[in-house]
Design a protein around this motif. Sequence first.
Motif, PDB file in Angstrom:
ATOM      1  N   SER A  76     -36.935  49.238  54.236  1.00  0.00           N
ATOM      2  CA  SER A  76     -38.070  49.844  54.945  1.00  0.00           C
ATOM      3  C   SER A  76     -38.883  48.816  55.724  1.00  0.00           C
ATOM      4  N   ALA A  77     -38.966  47.576  55.220  1.00  0.00           N
ATOM      5  CA  ALA A  77     -39.780  46.553  55.886  1.00  0.00           C
ATOM      6  C   ALA A  77     -39.223  46.178  57.252  1.00  0.00           C
ATOM      7  N   LEU A  78     -37.940  46.458  57.485  1.00  0.00           N
ATOM      8  CA  LEU A  78     -37.312  46.100  58.754  1.00  0.00           C
ATOM      9  C   LEU A  78     -36.966  47.333  59.591  1.00  0.00           C
ATOM     10  N   SER A  79     -37.342  48.501  59.143  1.00  0.00           N
ATOM     11  CA  SER A  79     -36.968  49.737  59.820  1.00  0.00           C
ATOM     12  C   SER A  79     -37.436  49.751  61.272  1.00  0.00           C
ATOM     13  N   PRO A 102     -22.398  50.438  55.378  1.00  0.00           N
ATOM     14  CA  PRO A 102     -23.430  51.415  55.031  1.00  0.00           C
ATOM     15  C   PRO A 102     -23.789  52.356  56.171  1.00  0.00           C
ATOM     16  N   ALA A 103     -23.317  52.048  57.381  1.00  0.00           N
ATOM     17  CA  ALA A 103     -23.620  52.879  58.550  1.00  0.00           C
ATOM     18  C   ALA A 103     -22.586  52.585  59.629  1.00  0.00           C
ATOM     19  N   ASN A 104     -22.568  53.409  60.666  1.00  0.00           N
ATOM     20  CA  ASN A 104     -21.711  53.159  61.818  1.00  0.00           C
ATOM     21  C   ASN A 104     -22.261  52.002  62.644  1.00  0.00           C
ATOM     22  N   ASN A 105     -21.376  51.345  63.383  1.00  0.00           N
ATOM     23  CA  ASN A 105     -21.776  50.367  64.398  1.00  0.00           C
ATOM     24  C   ASN A 105     -22.700  49.285  63.830  1.00  0.00           C
ATOM     25  N   VAL A 106     -22.179  48.468  62.933  1.00  0.00           N
ATOM     26  CA  VAL A 106     -23.007  47.425  62.332  1.00  0.00           C
ATOM     27  C   VAL A 106     -22.467  46.041  62.649  1.00  0.00           C
ATOM     28  N   ASN A 107     -23.374  45.091  62.743  1.00  0.00           N
ATOM     29  CA  ASN A 107     -23.058  43.676  62.662  1.00  0.00           C
ATOM     30  C   ASN A 107     -23.442  43.206  61.270  1.00  0.00           C
ATOM     31  N   VAL A 108     -22.644  42.307  60.697  1.00  0.00           N
ATOM     32  CA  VAL A 108     -22.910  41.816  59.351  1.00  0.00           C
ATOM     33  C   VAL A 108     -23.229  40.329  59.426  1.00  0.00           C
ATOM     34  N   PHE A 109     -24.323  39.933  58.783  1.00  0.00           N
ATOM     35  CA  PHE A 109     -24.767  38.545  58.794  1.00  0.00           C
ATOM     36  C   PHE A 109     -24.932  38.076  57.347  1.00  0.00           C
ATOM     37  N   GLY A 110     -24.998  36.766  57.180  1.00  0.00           N
ATOM     38  CA  GLY A 110     -25.221  36.218  55.852  1.00  0.00           C
ATOM     39  C   GLY A 110     -24.144  35.245  55.454  1.00  0.00           C
ATOM     40  N   ALA A 128     -26.372  43.932  56.734  1.00  0.00           N
ATOM     41  CA  ALA A 128     -25.745  44.739  57.777  1.00  0.00           C
ATOM     42  C   ALA A 128     -26.834  45.332  58.658  1.00  0.00           C
ATOM     43  N   VAL A 129     -26.668  45.176  59.974  1.00  0.00           N
ATOM     44  CA  VAL A 129     -27.652  45.663  60.942  1.00  0.00           C
ATOM     45  C   VAL A 129     -26.967  46.692  61.825  1.00  0.00           C
ATOM     46  N   SER A 130     -27.447  47.924  61.814  1.00  0.00           N
ATOM     47  CA  SER A 130     -26.814  48.985  62.583  1.00  0.00           C
ATOM     48  C   SER A 130     -27.377  49.056  63.985  1.00  0.00           C
ATOM     49  N   SER A 131     -26.658  49.728  64.872  1.00  0.00           N
ATOM     50  CA  SER A 131     -27.103  49.886  66.255  1.00  0.00           C
ATOM     51  C   SER A 131     -28.338  50.772  66.352  1.00  0.00           C
ATOM     52  N   SER A 132     -28.668  51.480  65.271  1.00  0.00           N
ATOM     53  CA  SER A 132     -29.887  52.296  65.240  1.00  0.00           C
ATOM     54  C   SER A 132     -31.040  51.552  64.577  1.00  0.00           C
ATOM     55  N   SER A 133     -30.900  50.226  64.444  1.00  0.00           N
ATOM     56  CA  SER A 133     -31.953  49.341  63.927  1.00  0.00           C
ATOM     57  C   SER A 133     -32.289  49.615  62.464  1.00  0.00           C
ATOM     58  N   TYR A 151     -30.871  41.325  67.981  1.00  0.00           N
ATOM     59  CA  TYR A 151     -29.531  40.828  68.249  1.00  0.00           C
ATOM     60  C   TYR A 151     -29.173  39.673  67.323  1.00  0.00           C
ATOM     61  N   SER A 152     -30.169  39.138  66.615  1.00  0.00           N
ATOM     62  CA  SER A 152     -29.956  37.848  65.986  1.00  0.00           C
ATOM     63  C   SER A 152     -30.525  37.804  64.576  1.00  0.00           C
ATOM     64  N   THR A 153     -29.632  37.612  63.604  1.00  0.00           N
ATOM     65  CA  THR A 153     -30.002  37.452  62.204  1.00  0.00           C
ATOM     66  C   THR A 153     -29.180  36.301  61.645  1.00  0.00           C
ATOM     67  N   ARG A 154     -29.786  35.464  60.828  1.00  0.00           N
ATOM     68  CA  ARG A 154     -29.069  34.327  60.263  1.00  0.00           C
ATOM     69  C   ARG A 154     -29.436  34.138  58.799  1.00  0.00           C
ATOM     70  N   LEU A 155     -28.468  33.659  58.014  1.00  0.00           N
ATOM     71  CA  LEU A 155     -28.729  33.136  56.685  1.00  0.00           C
ATOM     72  C   LEU A 155     -28.885  31.639  56.852  1.00  0.00           C
TER      73      LEU A 155
END
Length: 279
Positions: A177-180, A140-148, A155-160, A185-189
């Motif tokens: 929006s709640a996480l904008s 969905p965006a450039n430079n993402v880490n994917v968790f879950g 997906a968490v982008s480098s632009s938060s 660095y750290s997200t977990r399922l």
Amino acid sequence: VSDAITLPTGWTRPQSLTWGPLGWVAFGYHASTNWQRVQTSSDFLSWTTVDVGTAGRWEFGAADDDGTVITIEFGVAGTNKVLRSQDGGATWGAVGSLGASAQWYSVQWMGDKFIATPNGSTAARQSTDGGASWSSLTMPANNVNVFGGPGRYLAVSSSSAYYLSTNGGSSWGSSISALSGINSYSTRLYKGRLVVCPLAGSTVYYSDDGVTWARSTLQHSVGSGPRLFEVVSGVLYLIASDGKVQFSVDGKTWRYAGATATSGQQQLGLGSYVDIQAS
């Protein structure tokens, strides 16, 4: 419980650690070999240096449930090299070019597939056969880490910015929006619950569906670079660079466990917590 692990002389920048059924693989910089080595261990106590056979910045890797490990060459312009080990990191072979237009940014095992995401592009790749073949997957965006895990990705982008997929990455919702603006660095399922830990402060965010998010308060504010780790016993630990350790058994209520013997080190782990220090 934490252990300080000292890697062999010359291993000057431990960067990341992954765990699979055949043991642990540590990635990072080795001064004399231009990033051409990894470290493997089955017990954390003894480590073996492995030459992967190809020079490159092998900073990050991921392992599946069958002992296959994938590592990507991180952040190097003009290359998109990927290596694969089918024996827990003991031997390595080239997967070949995956056709990415930019260098790799991250690689993760999602429980049912590997996902490699690129830097400066949304053209990711996915593999459902242990890295033998790869197909296109759009981020969905450039430079993402994917968790879950299977079926639900964050997906968490480098632009938060944060994006949810409920169909294995085939499509993505709008930015949550709640996480904008939350830099993490750290997200977990964890036990079916998505948990997001910001870089600093005392608030942790969690959600059971990825749509509605709630906040919980830590007993101690965290320093820079906190990480979430789920240990074998099923407890979720949060460890920051100040050495303070907090834990949760449900992803929303947290207790303070104490501090590690050291602080300010590169803290890495999966399956249990390890504080890796270069000798």
